[in-house]
Motif scaffolding. Structure first.
Motif, mmCIF file in Angstrom:
data_model
loop_
_atom_site.group_PDB
_atom_site.id
_atom_site.type_symbol
_atom_site.label_atom_id
_atom_site.label_comp_id
_atom_site.label_asym_id
_atom_site.label_seq_id
_atom_site.Cartn_x
_atom_site.Cartn_y
_atom_site.Cartn_z
ATOM 1 N N LYS A 1 2.829 2.589 3.582
ATOM 2 C CA LYS A 1 2.681 3.715 4.519
ATOM 3 C C LYS A 1 1.544 4.648 4.079
ATOM 4 O O LYS A 1 0.811 5.172 4.915
ATOM 5 C CB LYS A 1 3.998 4.490 4.633
ATOM 6 N N PRO B 1 0.773 4.595 13.812
ATOM 7 C CA PRO B 1 0.714 5.084 12.419
ATOM 8 C C PRO B 1 0.106 6.483 12.352
ATOM 9 O O PRO B 1 -0.802 6.816 13.116
ATOM 10 C CB PRO B 1 -0.196 4.059 11.725
ATOM 11 N N GLN C 1 -1.758 10.320 6.428
ATOM 12 C CA GLN C 1 -1.031 10.834 5.267
ATOM 13 C C GLN C 1 -2.024 11.284 4.212
ATOM 14 O O GLN C 1 -3.119 10.740 4.102
ATOM 15 C CB GLN C 1 -0.126 9.747 4.655
ATOM 16 N N LYS D 1 -1.709 -2.681 11.904
ATOM 17 C CA LYS D 1 -0.471 -2.714 11.113
ATOM 18 C C LYS D 1 0.244 -4.053 11.278
ATOM 19 O O LYS D 1 0.679 -4.677 10.310
ATOM 20 C CB LYS D 1 0.438 -1.565 11.548
#
Length: 394
Positions: free
Chosen positions: A122, A85, A88, A372
């Motif tokens: 996400k 991952p 963000q 995740k």
């Protein structure tokens, strides 16, 4: 003349060749399979070969398998194949606000797949990764930017710790689940809104209807008197909501980990020990930890590129004694060794396996992938996750 006992010949005479056994009589058979003695065909037809249309019967063990089964290979393969991952930026909401009471939506594997593929999932995971990256190479005591919001949140967690002092555990014989925890949980829930309003700007006061449920579900379940990674995830989701509101900014991230999350961990360990909280949905010895996951992610990031401490250093008692206050990963290992008896490799085989990984960067990326797959994509955990306007269901 004396005869040699080993050969049966007299000394000086020519040694006679050894006698070979007489040849086996040839067996005559009518079928094509070979006889093991003479190579001729046997009198029995060969056994049938199993085909896809007629597989062999399934072997069923007589006794039931052990409860703590090791993780299946499919899960391990899924983790290996999962991309690491990435961080963000959190998108900050702007007026008009549509705050609403968040609800539980995930009930099935189809719901998990829908959530996994959503931008919401996400972005939340990207926030966790960004927190992890913000603490990379830093000790807990390293100076960092401290905003009034961060100071307020730490003060709130300290207040909840004081509640523990004021509500002592009851005398009872049960190993898990001290009933006094319900009194603590009730007091925390009753004060949650007023505690949150300490740092919310006036124009965001109405956000309590949405963010308070994440907060009150961050410290365990009052009816079951248990705590697990789902509650920990709700605390991270509460922090994510504050980032969505713009109250927590990117420059706050190092303090979110080294001050807020460290304080949260102190509170949760106190609750676990004082009120004997049961591990919620624990994998037994095959889980990473009975209660937590995120401090292992943040803690492994702290140790990336450390000159001396390697993953195998967790087996060094002196390192744990001297550095567990500065590094979250070592703090978690020290706590596990304190509360669990017996050889480390037996009660924590997964942590023991991770200690064999060559460097902390690989540990960190592996744990992010595992979070995740094993937390965010598991129905028993995510069925308790809340969705509202800030964390919306797509």
């Amino acid at each position: 003349m004396e005869t040699d006992r080993t050969t049966g010949n007299t000394p000086g005479s020519i040694e006679s060749p050894p006698q070979l056994p007489p040849p086996e009589p040839h067996h005559h058979h009518d079928h094509t399979s070979a006889c093991v003695n003479c190579g001729g065909p046997t009198s029995f037809p060969p056994p049938p070969t199993w085909s896809e249309t007629s597989p062999p019967p399934v072997y069923r063990p007589i006794r039931a398998p052990a409860i703590n089964l090791p993780p299946n290979n499919n899960a391990q393969q899924t983790i290996i194949l999962t991309p690491v991952p990435q961080a963000q930026k959190v998108s900050v909401v702007s007026p008009p606000y549509h705050f609403q009471t968040p609800t539980k939506i995930i009930h099935s594997e189809d719901d998990i797949r829908r959530f996994r593929d959503s931008a919401t999932s996400k972005n939340y995971l990207g926030f966790v990764v960004a927190l992890s990256e913000s603490i990379r190479g830093h000790k807990i005591s390293d100076p960092c930017h401290m905003s009034p919001t961060i100071t307020s949140i730490i003060s709130i967690l300290q207040t909840l710790l004081q509640f523990v002092d004021e509500i002592p555990p009851l005398q009872q014989s049960a190993r898990y689940g001290n009933l006094a925890y319900r009194d603590w949980h009730s007091r925390m829930t009753e004060n949650a809104d007023s505690l949150t309003l300490q740092f919310l700007p006036a124009d965001l006061n109405s956000a309590t209807v949405e963010i308070t449920p994440y907060f009150t579900d961050s410290f365990g379940n009052a009816s079951r008197i248990d705590y697990g990674t789902g509650h920990e995830t709700n605390f991270a989701a509460w922090l994510y909501c504050l980032a969505r509101l713009g109250i927590i900014k990117e420059e706050d991230y190092p303090a979110v980990v080294s001050r807020v999350f460290v304080k949260y961990l102190e509170l949760m360990r106190t609750l676990q020990l004082v009120y004997s909280l049961e591990p919620a949905g624990s994998h037994g010895v095959w889980g990473l930890d009975d209660y937590h996951f995120l401090p292992f992610i943040f803690g492994s990031s702290q140790l990336i590129d450390h000159k001396y401490m390697k993953p195998k250093s967790i087996h060094n008692g002196d390192i744990l004694d001297n550095f567990s206050k500065e590094y979250m990963y070592l703090s978690c290992i020290a706590f596990v060794k304190k509360v669990k008896k017996g050889p480390f490799a037996e009660h924590s085989p997964l942590l023991d396996d991770i200690s064999g990984v060559p460097n902390w960067k690989k540990v960190n990326s592996g744990l992010l992938k595992m979070y995740k797959v094993e937390v965010m994509e598991k129905v028993p955990i995510m069925q308790h996750f809340l969705f509202g306007w800030l964390i919306n269901w797509e």
